[in-house]
Design a protein around this motif. Structure first.
Motif, short mmCIF file in Angstrom:
data_model
loop_
_atom_site.label_atom_id
_atom_site.label_comp_id
_atom_site.label_asym_id
_atom_site.label_seq_id
_atom_site.Cartn_x
_atom_site.Cartn_y
_atom_site.Cartn_z
N ASN A 1 32.27 49.28 27.02
CA ASN A 1 33.40 49.47 27.94
C ASN A 1 33.84 48.18 28.62
O ASN A 1 34.82 48.18 29.37
N SER A 2 33.12 47.10 28.40
CA SER A 2 33.48 45.80 28.96
C SER A 2 33.42 44.75 27.86
O SER A 2 32.65 44.89 26.90
N GLY B 1 40.81 31.78 35.24
CA GLY B 1 41.25 33.14 34.99
C GLY B 1 40.11 34.07 34.62
O GLY B 1 40.22 34.87 33.68
N ILE B 2 38.99 33.98 35.34
CA ILE B 2 37.83 34.85 35.12
C ILE B 2 37.88 35.97 36.15
O ILE B 2 38.05 35.72 37.35
N ALA B 3 37.71 37.20 35.70
CA ALA B 3 37.98 38.37 36.54
C ALA B 3 37.08 38.51 37.76
O ALA B 3 37.43 39.21 38.70
N PRO C 1 33.42 43.44 35.34
CA PRO C 1 34.84 43.70 35.11
C PRO C 1 35.05 44.29 33.71
O PRO C 1 34.38 43.90 32.75
N GLU C 2 35.97 45.21 33.61
CA GLU C 2 36.26 45.82 32.31
C GLU C 2 36.80 44.77 31.34
O GLU C 2 36.43 44.75 30.17
N ASN C 3 37.70 43.91 31.84
CA ASN C 3 38.28 42.84 31.02
C ASN C 3 38.06 41.51 31.75
O ASN C 3 38.66 41.28 32.80
N ILE C 4 37.22 40.65 31.20
CA ILE C 4 36.76 39.47 31.92
C ILE C 4 37.88 38.46 32.16
O ILE C 4 37.79 37.65 33.09
N SER D 1 40.88 43.03 37.34
CA SER D 1 40.37 43.99 36.36
C SER D 1 39.52 45.07 37.04
O SER D 1 38.81 44.80 38.01
N LYS D 2 39.58 46.25 36.52
CA LYS D 2 38.76 47.35 37.02
C LYS D 2 37.28 47.02 36.83
O LYS D 2 36.88 46.49 35.79
N THR D 3 36.49 47.30 37.84
CA THR D 3 35.04 47.10 37.75
C THR D 3 34.37 48.38 37.29
O THR D 3 34.65 49.46 37.81
#
Length: 448
Positions: free
Chosen positions: A305-306, A160-162, A323-326, A331-333
């Protein structure tokens, strides 16, 4: 049931039994399988006094928001992060670094007395078993007409890594990898497995990638830590991260790594998950690591921001993405700048006029925080450790640097005119930035 499941299952079945009784029962088997021998080794390594503690830690990890319940069979594995919960549990049982890191994050404070479980890396112990497992997986991958990148995506997606999308492989191959791949072997025998593995399957030489042997990385880390009383909070940058080998044996909990090769960024994230959680996941500044109580300032935190510290991009430019949320699927880059060569991308310049014309006490709390963040991104690192690729810059990169050089001259000209209009002198921090940029440009364009 793979090895990781068996280890956890055996441990959990022992809830009503002492470790001594469990070992006696296990020893009744005349001839044990390889898996049973490994299970015995793991469980017997847990000290009697740690047995109850390990049970409590497993309960704690199951309650963490990032924990995902493991699948009961392959039919439940076609989802993002399906293997993360099991990986957390087996890592907690074997070592416990994730649990220790979660505790520090929850406190928001690091103290010298905080216990970070050790991790003894080896180039030999378990190497044959792990490499055999990885090569067996690759035999299935090649048989289906897939590539090493698909296998890497399978591992990263399972955690589950972004950075990882769901691999486009057949259900048949998925099931074979589900049954064959086992992270527990890599956790039981810590080492830099992915560097050599990727080189053996086509990554060698790409973007100048030739991995540094783990024993050399370990020697470098030891030299950096000699006579260093603050090695745990020494901010450390590895600008040519590769699969993360240079940071695996580093004592610091304040790590940042980057690489220009997306495959290497993915590999380093997997190995960070296994061995150095603070590289992969640091959502907030921690007092004692990133925030100095004595100086009352953030002095070792660079990106707000990350929640990750593994970046993709060109270290020469200082421009990256992450990624914003790893641990969030899709997730948004976002863009990240670490001492960017392009001055227009240095956020601190946006606030120069305000800083030079308005007293600090008159600024709003929101503006003070924005300026603090911008200034913290200009901080250097205590340590930069790397074994970068050698050779000439490619034509495209060199042209980019020359374009930036021309743009910086225009930027500084306009800035000088603006400061003259305001009748203020530049702040020393901006003068230092100009000198650093000029030096870097001269090195980049003059050396090649």
């Amino acid at each position: 049931m793979n090895l990781a499941h068996q280890i956890i299952h055996t441990f959990e079945q022992s809830q009503q039994k002492s470790p001594e009784l469990l070992m006696i029962e296990g020893n009744k088997i005349k001839k044990k399988t390889d898996k049973e021998l490994i299970i015995d080794k793991v469980l017997s390594s847990i000290d009697r006094n740690e047995w109850l503690l390990k049970r409590a830690l497993l309960t704690n990890i199951e309650k963490h928001p990032l924990y995902i319940e493991p699948p009961v069979d392959v039919s439940e594995s076609y989802r993002f992060g399906w293997n993360r919960g099991l990986a957390f549990k087996i890592e907690t049982l074997i070592r416990g670094r994730w649990n220790a890191w979660f505790n520090i994050l929850n406190k928001g404070h690091f103290e010298a007395a905080d216990d970070i479980p050790g991790c003894e890396f080896s180039m030999f112990d378990g190497k044959d078993e792990v490499n055999k497992m990885l090569e067996n997986c690759m035999s299935h991958v090649y048989a289906e007409g897939s590539r090493v990148g698909d296998f890497l995506d399978f591992i990263g997606y399972s955690l589950g890594i972004a950075w990882f999308d769901k691999p486009k492989i057949s259900n048949r191959l998925w099931e074979k990898l589900y049954n064959e791949f086992d992270l527990s072997l890599m956790l039981i025998h810590p080492s830099d497995y992915l560097s050599g593995f990727l080189c053996n399957h086509g990554a060698s030489g790409i973007a100048g990638y030739y991995p540094t042997p783990l024993n050399v990385c370990s020697a470098i880390s030891r030299m950096l830590n000699i006579d260093s009383t603050g090695s745990k909070n020494a901010s450390t940058l590895e600008p040519c991260l590769g699969a993360g080998a240079m940071l695996l044996t580093n004592d610091s909990l304040c790590l940042v790594g980057s690489d220009i090769n997306p495959t290497m960024v993915k590999a380093s994230c997997i190995q960070a998950f296994l061995y150095i959680p603070w590289l992969l996941y640091t959502p907030d500044p921690i007092i004692g690591l990133h925030y100095s109580e004595e100086e009352q300032r953030i002095n070792k935190f660079f990106e707000f921001n990350s929640d990750s510290r593994v970046y993709l991009g060109n270290a020469l430019m200082g421009e990256f993405s992450v990624p914003e949320n790893i641990f969030e699927e899709n997730s948004k880059t976002i863009e990240v700048y670490l001492n960017a060569l392009d001055l227009e991308k240095r956020e601190v310049f946006q606030y120069e006029e305000i800083m030079m014309t308005t007293p600090w006490h008159e600024l709003s709390k929101e503006m003070k925080w924005k300026i603090t963040i911008a200034q913290s991104r200009e901080l250097g690192f205590d340590v930069v450790t790397s074994n970068p690729p050698f050779g000439k810059l490619d034509r495209y990169t060199l042209e980019q640097i020359r374009v930036i050089e021309a743009r910086n001259k225009q930027f500084l000209k306009k800035r000088k005119e603006n400061l003259a209009r305001l009748q203020v002198l530049p702040h020393p921090i901006f003068e230092q930035i100009e000198k650093d940029i000029e030096l870097r440009l001269n090195e980049a364009t003059g050396q090649y």
